[in-house]
Design an enzyme around this catalytic site. Structure first.
Site, PDB file in Angstrom:
ATOM      1  N   SER A  59     -18.657  67.303 166.130  1.00 30.28           N
ATOM      2  CA  SER A  59     -18.515  66.115 165.293  1.00 30.28           C
ATOM      3  C   SER A  59     -18.888  66.478 163.864  1.00 30.28           C
ATOM      4  O   SER A  59     -19.979  66.996 163.616  1.00 30.28           O
ATOM      5  CB  SER A  59     -19.425  65.000 165.816  1.00 30.28           C
ATOM      6  OG  SER A  59     -19.293  63.828 165.043  1.00 30.28           O
TER       7      SER A  59
ATOM      8  N   LYS B 288     -13.905  66.471 165.610  1.00 28.25           N
ATOM      9  CA  LYS B 288     -13.976  65.019 165.413  1.00 28.25           C
ATOM     10  C   LYS B 288     -14.464  64.758 163.993  1.00 28.25           C
ATOM     11  O   LYS B 288     -15.501  65.284 163.587  1.00 28.25           O
ATOM     12  CB  LYS B 288     -14.919  64.360 166.416  1.00 28.25           C
ATOM     13  CG  LYS B 288     -14.993  62.841 166.232  1.00 28.25           C
ATOM     14  CD  LYS B 288     -15.774  62.159 167.351  1.00 28.25           C
ATOM     15  CE  LYS B 288     -17.261  62.149 167.076  1.00 28.25           C
ATOM     16  NZ  LYS B 288     -17.994  61.320 168.070  1.00 28.25           N
ATOM     17  N   LEU B 289     -13.726  63.941 163.263  1.00 31.62           N
ATOM     18  CA  LEU B 289     -14.096  63.584 161.901  1.00 31.62           C
ATOM     19  C   LEU B 289     -14.660  62.166 161.882  1.00 31.62           C
ATOM     20  O   LEU B 289     -14.028  61.238 162.381  1.00 31.62           O
ATOM     21  CB  LEU B 289     -12.890  63.649 160.966  1.00 31.62           C
ATOM     22  CG  LEU B 289     -12.125  64.969 160.892  1.00 31.62           C
ATOM     23  CD1 LEU B 289     -10.968  64.834 159.908  1.00 31.62           C
ATOM     24  CD2 LEU B 289     -13.052  66.113 160.490  1.00 31.62           C
ATOM     25  N   LYS B 290     -15.833  62.001 161.307  1.00 30.51           N
ATOM     26  CA  LYS B 290     -16.356  60.667 161.048  1.00 30.51           C
ATOM     27  C   LYS B 290     -15.577  60.075 159.877  1.00 30.51           C
ATOM     28  O   LYS B 290     -15.337  60.753 158.871  1.00 30.51           O
ATOM     29  CB  LYS B 290     -17.843  60.728 160.711  1.00 30.51           C
ATOM     30  CG  LYS B 290     -18.726  61.173 161.863  1.00 30.51           C
ATOM     31  CD  LYS B 290     -18.826  60.108 162.948  1.00 30.51           C
ATOM     32  CE  LYS B 290     -19.846  60.493 164.004  1.00 30.51           C
ATOM     33  NZ  LYS B 290     -20.036  59.443 165.020  1.00 30.51           N
TER      34      LYS B 290
ATOM     35  N   ASP C 208     -13.678  59.094 164.327  1.00 31.13           N
ATOM     36  CA  ASP C 208     -14.663  58.132 164.814  1.00 31.13           C
ATOM     37  C   ASP C 208     -15.082  57.243 163.652  1.00 31.13           C
ATOM     38  O   ASP C 208     -15.614  57.721 162.646  1.00 31.13           O
ATOM     39  CB  ASP C 208     -15.879  58.870 165.379  1.00 31.13           C
ATOM     40  CG  ASP C 208     -16.924  57.934 165.963  1.00 31.13           C
ATOM     41  OD1 ASP C 208     -16.662  56.718 166.032  1.00 31.13           O
ATOM     42  OD2 ASP C 208     -17.998  58.432 166.354  1.00 31.13           O
TER      43      ASP C 208
ATOM     44  N   ASN D 266     -17.114  54.386 164.054  1.00 29.54           N
ATOM     45  CA  ASN D 266     -18.407  53.726 164.258  1.00 29.54           C
ATOM     46  C   ASN D 266     -18.396  52.276 163.766  1.00 29.54           C
ATOM     47  O   ASN D 266     -19.271  51.850 163.011  1.00 29.54           O
ATOM     48  CB  ASN D 266     -19.538  54.509 163.598  1.00 29.54           C
ATOM     49  CG  ASN D 266     -19.840  55.829 164.287  1.00 29.54           C
ATOM     50  OD1 ASN D 266     -19.689  56.887 163.683  1.00 29.54           O
ATOM     51  ND2 ASN D 266     -20.245  55.786 165.537  1.00 29.54           N
TER      52      ASN D 266
ATOM     53  N   GLU E 189     -11.880  56.382 167.561  1.00 32.35           N
ATOM     54  CA  GLU E 189     -13.026  55.896 168.325  1.00 32.35           C
ATOM     55  C   GLU E 189     -13.687  54.697 167.642  1.00 32.35           C
ATOM     56  O   GLU E 189     -13.987  54.759 166.444  1.00 32.35           O
ATOM     57  CB  GLU E 189     -14.036  57.038 168.473  1.00 32.35           C
ATOM     58  CG  GLU E 189     -15.222  56.733 169.352  1.00 32.35           C
ATOM     59  CD  GLU E 189     -16.163  57.921 169.456  1.00 32.35           C
ATOM     60  OE1 GLU E 189     -17.274  57.738 169.983  1.00 32.35           O
ATOM     61  OE2 GLU E 189     -15.801  59.033 169.003  1.00 32.35           O
TER      62      GLU E 189
ATOM     63  N   ASP F 171     -16.652  53.254 172.491  1.00 38.86           N
ATOM     64  CA  ASP F 171     -17.977  53.852 172.633  1.00 38.86           C
ATOM     65  C   ASP F 171     -19.008  52.730 172.692  1.00 38.86           C
ATOM     66  O   ASP F 171     -19.384  52.271 173.762  1.00 38.86           O
ATOM     67  CB  ASP F 171     -18.227  54.796 171.449  1.00 38.86           C
ATOM     68  CG  ASP F 171     -19.646  55.338 171.369  1.00 38.86           C
ATOM     69  OD1 ASP F 171     -20.442  55.073 172.279  1.00 38.86           O
ATOM     70  OD2 ASP F 171     -19.967  56.039 170.385  1.00 38.86           O
TER      71      ASP F 171
ATOM     72  N   LYS G 106     -21.424  57.845 177.051  1.00 45.31           N
ATOM     73  CA  LYS G 106     -22.760  58.263 176.625  1.00 45.31           C
ATOM     74  C   LYS G 106     -23.742  57.730 177.659  1.00 45.31           C
ATOM     75  O   LYS G 106     -23.922  56.515 177.773  1.00 45.31           O
ATOM     76  CB  LYS G 106     -23.089  57.714 175.235  1.00 45.31           C
ATOM     77  CG  LYS G 106     -22.366  58.427 174.111  1.00 45.31           C
ATOM     78  CD  LYS G 106     -22.742  57.836 172.770  1.00 45.31           C
ATOM     79  CE  LYS G 106     -22.004  58.560 171.637  1.00 45.31           C
ATOM     80  NZ  LYS G 106     -22.148  57.837 170.351  1.00 45.31           N
TER      81      LYS G 106
ATOM     82  N   GLY H 284     -22.148  62.314 172.130  1.00 42.46           N
ATOM     83  CA  GLY H 284     -23.447  62.898 171.818  1.00 42.46           C
ATOM     84  C   GLY H 284     -24.231  62.042 170.848  1.00 42.46           C
ATOM     85  O   GLY H 284     -23.667  61.229 170.116  1.00 42.46           O
TER      86      GLY H 284
END
Length: 369
Positions: free
Chosen positions: A135, A161-163, A189, A191, A214, A239, A263, A291
């Site tokens: 990530s 994975k790119l935030k 992702d 968030n 995500e 998630d 998770k 994670g």
């Protein structure tokens, strides 16, 4: 087993680089380990939350109080302490999945050690190593991002994975695709950083052939995610919105997600995580292991879970050096893009005494018989 003593060990371990998401920036892994001592064996676990309630409503200080005042008295009252009996005993305490997961995992570690059984065997693992993704946090510039991605690919990670967040999405994703090609397994992702009003903007990510996007919208809003999925070709992955197997079944039935991030801490522990896996696997929905910047104490059981048959996408089960110059367990080392599944009894690892002493910010007994 009978509970004899439970100890909390607060740890603060510097990260090798700051890790930025839409929630904020972390520079230190600041959490606690739970050490359970029974009359038969000892067990360890790691609380997955942070000092502040940003990823979810739970946080370090609150979890300590909850364990001391509500969860441990119920565990101690059991005539025979087993992992199977623990969840029903804790059920009247609403929510607090991360705290419950910490207690369940430590008890499970101790119980499996009494039988000489690895967690991977107990869960039903079918592999002895798992592919590792990485990530990559939000950066100050695209060139800095590209340098980081190049570094991780050179180390052997098989998925990136790119935030992302508003203002940091299309440009970095396009740059990574142009630099490293369409064959690179790539996902993003958010968030929970977007709203349904951003659907047309997010649809522009379809052109990049992503594995998934995500948790793009507010957590627990399955209806909005289902509406968004209707407008995207990119699979939506959930998630924060999935707290148990029931939520997972509902989300799949609504087409609110086509991929599931599992998770264990988020769903209350490894027993429920296995049920989440089973529900998704039965519906043909791929799962992968997320994670929480774990130390080796948290990373080891995640690797055991990620070896189950439904985990068909690489997880965020990165090597120890992704986050720490020195871990509190023997380090997990990347080999050919994979990490080994621990094969020793229980979670398969223990803290190294010297490292634990150096990174410890304090110890406290929460329970003594």
């Amino acid at each position: 087993m009978k509970l004899e003593r439970v100890e909390i060990v607060h740890v603060a371990i510097p990260l090798v680089t700051p890790f930025r998401t839409s929630f904020g920036t972390m520079t230190t892994k600041d959490t606690f380990l739970l050490h359970v001592v029974t009359d038969a064996a000892e067990g360890w676990s790691e609380f997955a939350g942070d000092p502040e309630p940003r990823y979810c409503s739970e946080f370090v200080a609150g979890a300590e109080i909850l364990l001391r005042d509500f969860l441990l008295p119920r565990a101690a009252a059991l005539p025979r302490l087993t992992t199977a009996a623990l969840a029903p005993a804790l059920a009247k305490v609403k929510g607090h999945e991360l705290a419950k997961a910490a207690l369940e995992t430590a008890v499970l570690d101790a119980e499996l050690r009494t039988h000489g059984m690895p967690l991977a065997t107990y869960l039903g693992a079918v592999r002895d190593r798992v592919p590792a993704g990485v990530s990559v946090g939000i950066k100050d510039s695209v060139p800095e991002l590209l340098d980081d991605v190049e570094h991780y690919l050179a180390e052997g990670y098989v998925r990136i994975k790119l935030k992302i967040e508003p203002g940091w999405d299309l440009e970095p994703v396009r740059a990574v695709r142009e630099r490293f090609g369409d064959a690179l397994p790539l996902q993003v992702d958010a968030n929970t950083a977007y709203t349904l009003a951003d659907a047309e903007h997010l649809r522009r990510l379809d052109e990049f052939g992503l594995l998934l996007i995500e948790e793009p919208l507010d957590e627990n809003n399955l209806h909005a995610h289902a509406r968004l999925q209707q407008r995207l070709a990119t699979p939506v992955c959930l998630d924060e919105s999935l707290h148990n197997a029931r939520d997972t079944a509902s989300a799949i039935a609504m087409d609110a997600c086509r991929v599931v991030n599992v998770k264990p801490a988020r769903v209350g522990g490894y027993l429920e995580a296995r049920r989440v896996h089973d529900v998704a696997h039965a519906h043909g929905v791929p799962v992968w292991c997320g994670g929480m910047l774990e130390t080796g104490i948290g990373r080891a059981p995640n690797l055991a879970l990620a070896a189950l048959p439904g985990f068909t996408l690489p997880g965020d089960t990165s090597a120890s050096t992704r986050y720490f110059a020195e871990d509190i367990t023997e380090p997990f080392v990347l080999e050919d893009g994979h990490l080994p599944v621990p094969s020793a009894p229980g979670i398969g690892v223990e803290p190294l005494p010297d490292a634990l002493r150096r990174f410890s910010a304090g110890r406290r007994d929460l329970y003594a018989a």
